[in-house]
Design an enzyme around this catalytic site. Sequence first.
Site, short mmCIF file in Angstrom:
data_model
loop_
_atom_site.label_atom_id
_atom_site.label_comp_id
_atom_site.label_asym_id
_atom_site.label_seq_id
_atom_site.Cartn_x
_atom_site.Cartn_y
_atom_site.Cartn_z
N GLY A 266 0.88 -1.01 -0.08
CA GLY A 266 0.08 0.03 -0.06
C GLY A 266 0.73 1.37 0.11
N SER A 267 0.33 2.34 0.68
CA SER A 267 0.97 3.65 0.61
C SER A 267 2.28 3.66 1.45
CB SER A 267 0.22 4.59 0.78
OG SER A 267 -0.23 4.88 2.29
N THR A 268 3.20 4.45 1.20
CA THR A 268 4.32 4.65 2.10
C THR A 268 4.12 5.43 3.25
OG1 THR A 268 5.96 4.79 -0.02
CG2 THR A 268 6.48 5.90 2.11
N GLU A 294 5.53 -3.59 0.84
CA GLU A 294 5.73 -2.93 -0.55
C GLU A 294 5.17 -1.80 -0.68
OE1 GLU A 294 5.34 -1.77 -4.11
OE2 GLU A 294 4.06 -3.69 -4.25
N CYS A 328 2.34 -0.13 -8.71
CA CYS A 328 3.48 0.39 -8.22
C CYS A 328 4.76 0.60 -8.99
CB CYS A 328 3.84 -0.42 -6.93
SG CYS A 328 2.47 -0.66 -5.78
#
Length: 544
Positions: A266-268, A294, A328
Amino acid sequence: MVSNAVFKIEKPKNEPVLSYAPGTKEREELKARLVELRTQEIEIPLIIGGKEVRTGKLGMCIIPHNKEVVIGRYHMAGEKEVNDAIEAALAARHDWESMPWEHRASIFLKAAEMLAGTCRCTINAATMLCQSKTAYQAEIDSACELIDMLKFNAYFLNEIYKEQPESTKDSWNRMEYRALEGFVFAVTPFNFTSIAGNLPTSAAMAGNVVLWKPASSAVYSAYHVMTILRKAGLPDGVINFIPGPGNVLGSIALLNPWLAGVHFTGSTATFQSMWQTVGQNLPNYRTYPRLVGETGGKDFVFVHPSADLEPLVTALVRGAFEFQGQKCSAASRAYVPESMWPALKKRLVEEISTTKMGDIEDFTNFMGAVIDAQAFRSIKGYIDYAKESPEAEIICGGNADDSVGFFIEPTVIVTTNPRFKTMEEEIFGPVLTIYIYKDEEIEEALDLCDSTSIYGLTGAVFAQDREAIVKIEKRLTHAAGNFYINDKPTGAVIAQQPFGGARASGTNDKAGSKINMMRWVSPRAIKEHLNPPVGYRYPFMDEK
């Protein structure tokens, strides 16, 4: 009775990709299944301890390219359900980790065969409708990649179990690979059904019990995966399916003393927040939780003056705009030499002008819609920013329409500022930004490519000059965990290009490899002395 045989899993071969070309059986079956799923609305419960749980708090599953059509309504978990899921997982833990590994593996191998056969058109149709993927994008994701994940992970686990230490004449040394002590919290994204299936199953295969929180915009396809796993014989409580708001579920699961691991895509920002929560609560856990993530990407294509034009054009179109750029690994920024730009600009605009966007049930469409209204607004905001900036020019695309579905045209921005907002920030949509560098300033351009983004996921170089390829590959060592030469930066295949990146792109634990599977086991070394010493004195202690 415990078996006294040592079992072996042969190394699998990657699942062949079906073409869905006109006249093929799979095309006919898939089109029929799309109509069936689109014209019925299903109710999706939580699955906790093998029981279907209905909370009455409902979310909707809609079709992104036809947003008024509801294909499912799902029950959302709250605090009680998360605690119930933890309790169910821990109750199942002993029997599951004690089950002979070959029987655990057999369940997932059976699920893979179901996906390759009777369930293939169902999982592909569900992914196409839920995530607005074309037939090809669904086939390489929800069928082929998920099948490969299940088969190869079983093989990788077998290889891990076979790795044993050296013994001596006096001692027999052994290594066992235990499950983690607790539960794994698997948080999965909307964009790949294969990732949604892999994150909980890879941990479970190694003997762990799992709480699975799917992305709210992809509960529909995730539920179909869960259904297949249950039909394949997954015992109750091993994987507990709990869709719901991430802030509610995460705040409970991440603070539980039995948290043993997090498997996340998902998101950072979300992963960093989760890591921070875990770090602040380390004294409360029974063990240090394994954190595998990731996250984002701002993936590049670096073009050398010796590059071939037509393969480059194809790579940019496919890499940036397949599945609406919601990968991504999608090509999001490109560095192009001034000498190549006139020819590249002409061909790129020509090629993009031939692409079609619309309902994925029309197989002539190259693109569908972005996932939801929030994504639509975010992506459109970046395009509007570029439209208003004197540092940017939109050379094709730039339009967006959410009247029927969440459609955004494939958009190419050319900027004079190498650190322009759309060169730096992850957009997660069909937007490619190009910076044109002077041929004689290639060193400076490489420095920009390496330093502009906080991410380090994927990247590509296009060149025919071999010395240039060697130099660029070395110069961009840390810029990408998956690096492509004369190819688009997307499309990693299990066991061929293990996937993952570093920097702000994650822990680089390489999904689709033995590296990832090692994260879900806890080794125990066992020494058995065959000739135990008697007496504590050593020879050096003797006097003549």
